[in-house]
Design a protein around this motif. Structure first.
Motif: not given
Length: 262
Positions: A115-117, A120
């Motif tokens: 999941k791309e963040n 972060k």
């Protein structure tokens, strides 16, 4: 600007100690050392390389990054601590070799659960960058289709968290990702530290610089106009050519092109 060869171009053909000796014997200006296994991350291995490299300058080190780089972003403290212990070995090796840069892929986009963040990731990049800087090595993020920096536009986001982050333009990875190298150059801006050069034919098959249709004169003109003064390093896969002499010929080809422009 300097033209060089990464030992990655000799991966599966020669061990690193023989690859760096050959590159030095060819009279190449500069190189990147592609450390390929845990035993090669040990500083004592780089001491062996030092005895083989002669007057060859080592611009940067690169690792088989999936072995520990993604774990630098881990939440589990033991996993993260182990990853940083391996990073420290690589940074010590860079110091021994005189390499001021570390080519970094960071996270790997290999699982369906990824999941791309970006926020972060930017914060974690800053942590890794600061750790490297304390040890005298600049962290340089490379555009890689399957890794963190997989499309233009992301570097500007990461640079907000880490203004001094270096950038590495990889021509073949730009092709694989489906974006032009120019889009990556625009995104990297003045943070471009060095370039991984390769070529491709009219069918998109990868090959050594000078064997395909990539316009290196155009690239070099863009680099010159931007004030770039780093290294352009040939980085090809072992099945991109047949004979070792072809790699030296490719180096001579790029050197001639660079001399005309610079």
């Amino acid at each position: 600007m300097q033209i060089g060869i990464s030992t990655a171009s000799l991966f599966l053909r020669l061990y690193n100690e023989d690859a760096i000796a050959l590159i030095s014997e060819w009279g190449v200006q500069t190189s990147e050392v592609f450390l390929t296994s845990f035993c090669e991350y040990e500083p004592r291995f780089s001491e062996t390389l030092m005895k083989k490299k002669g007057n060859l300058n080592v611009n940067s080190v690169h690792v088989l990054n999936t072995q520990f780089e993604p774990q630098l972003f881990a939440e589990h403290p033991r996993v993260k601590a182990d990853a940083y212990s391996w990073l420290d070995k690589v940074l010590s090796s860079a110091n021994i070799l005189g390499a001021k840069n570390y080519t970094f892929h960071a996270l790997a986009r290999l699982k369906s659960t990824f999941k791309e963040n970006l926020e972060k990731s930017g914060e974690k990049l800053k942590e890794v960058f600061d750790h490297c800087k304390e040890r005298g090595v600049r962290l340089c993020l490379e555009n890689v289709e399957w890794a963190l920096y997989n499309r233009p536009g992301l570097f500007k986001i990461f640079r907000k968290h880490c203004p001094d982050l270096g950038a590495v333009l990889d021509i073949k990875q730009a092709l694989i990702s489906g974006y032009s190298y120019g889009e990556y150059l625009d995104d990297m801006g003045g943070s471009l530290a060095y370039v991984h050069a390769s070529d491709f034919d009219e069918n998109g098959k990868k090959c050594l610089p000078g064997k395909g249709c990539f316009n290196f004169e155009e690239l070099f003109k863009r680099l010159k106009d931007s004030g770039f003064d780093g290294a352009v390093l040939i980085e090809n896969y072992n099945d991109d050519y047949s004979e070792l002499k072809e790699l030296k010929d490719s180096y001579d080809y790029l050197s001639e092109k660079a001399e005309k422009i610079f």
